[in-house]
Write an enzyme that holds these catalytic residues in place. Sequence first.
Site, PDB file in Angstrom:
ATOM      1  CG  ASP A  21      -0.166  -0.021   2.533  1.00  0.00           C
ATOM      2  OD1 ASP A  21       0.998  -0.452   2.534  1.00  0.00           O
ATOM      3  OD2 ASP A  21      -0.740   0.377   3.558  1.00  0.00           O
ATOM      4  CD  GLU A  22       4.996   3.416   2.978  1.00  0.00           C
ATOM      5  OE1 GLU A  22       5.684   4.364   3.400  1.00  0.00           O
ATOM      6  OE2 GLU A  22       4.797   2.374   3.637  1.00  0.00           O
TER       7      GLU A  22
END
Length: 447
Positions: free
Chosen positions: A105-106
């Site tokens: 998610d990053e």
Amino acid sequence: MRTAPTILHLDMDAFFASAEQAAKPSLRGKAVIVGGLGPRGVVATCSYEARVFGVHSAMPMAQARRLAPNAAYLVPRFGLYREISEQVMGLLRDLSPLVEPLSLDEAFVDLEAGQAAWDEDSARLAGGKLRTEIRTVTGLTGSVGLAGSKMLAKIASEQAKPDGLVLIEPGTERTLLAPMSVRILPGVGPATGDHLRRAGISTVGEIADAGEDELVRLLGKSHGVGLYAMALAHDRRPVVAERDTKSVSVEDTYDVDIHDRVRVRMEVQRLADRCVQRLRGARLSGRTIVLKVRRYDFSTLTRSETLRGPTDDQAVVREAAGRLLESVDTTGGVRLLGVGVSGLADYTQEDLFAQAQAAAEELEHAAEQEAEEPAEEPAPPAERKWPAGHDVRHAGFGHGWVQGSGLGRVTVRFETPDSEPGRVRTFRTDDPELEPADPLPLVSRRP
């Protein structure tokens, strides 16, 4: 550090929990906690509604239950999260060839390399467009930070949470950093932070005021020089498109310590099989087999064996992991086991004779055991497992998800991402009309 804010950092907002809320209309706006639900489970992600109660990532699940007893507790659905992550990373790669994923998610993005931005206005426009596309494609939100370096872009995305965009203007970096805690800087964990605090240094500005010589005296040359440069907002780390995989490994933590040596050996073999599957999936092989054992007293032992050449052979990895286990005392009980392979290569150069011999010996040993052991009565079929939060389908009621199970019963809420909050029904765990199902898309696919 760049003179234009063309490095972007994207961080999806409460990713796992937000995905679950998007998939389950009845959980929207409510406290949702995702993680291991056993006695030793930890929180992977929690929604912003759960954070109000003091719950946070990496917290023991038992503590989270005390803080938020009425929250929804769900088992992670990593298949769904990976699918969404691939969609997001695809949008990032449309912006630039230089995308550096940090997790599902990053990621960092070099906008300049993709000619997507070259100054403040174009960077802000690219960041805003990305946020809109993420919401359209996935139904989720992400926070964007824009700056002239990776460190500052990550700080900006933290300030933007949730669902925002922050751009750090060139020339304002040191003023922005000065009042912040030293823990904001990369490489400053609890131990380094405490060491600096005892020396009277609590903020980034105080690091800059102390000077490089003092930092070197306190932390050593390598760490001190690097930290002083960061405090002055000097971060020249480039966005790296791909990181070389160092190792492939799998591990399991057990709710109850394993004392039976036979069970420990079986678990190691199972983990070795999973590790090989992951190795082959990545089209890699490796020459060093690693065994990790965490015992009842939390002491962790690591044993390794280096082969003559890289391998992705299941029998070879199993045999090596078994030999490593023989050197570990598990008498008091085992709470975690792991098997890994390092020294990776994209080719295989095994000792085929040794592999064939090991496989033959294993088959011979199995045959001998089968001949010696008396025939046993067939075991009754195991009760089907219904993890909380996972998808199911009922022949009569359609798609739903598991709210909970136990005592031979499973409770299901029937709803989909596009529906209104659904009704709850309870079934026997062996109901033939109820079966596991694949997750539904969070956003309806348009023709």
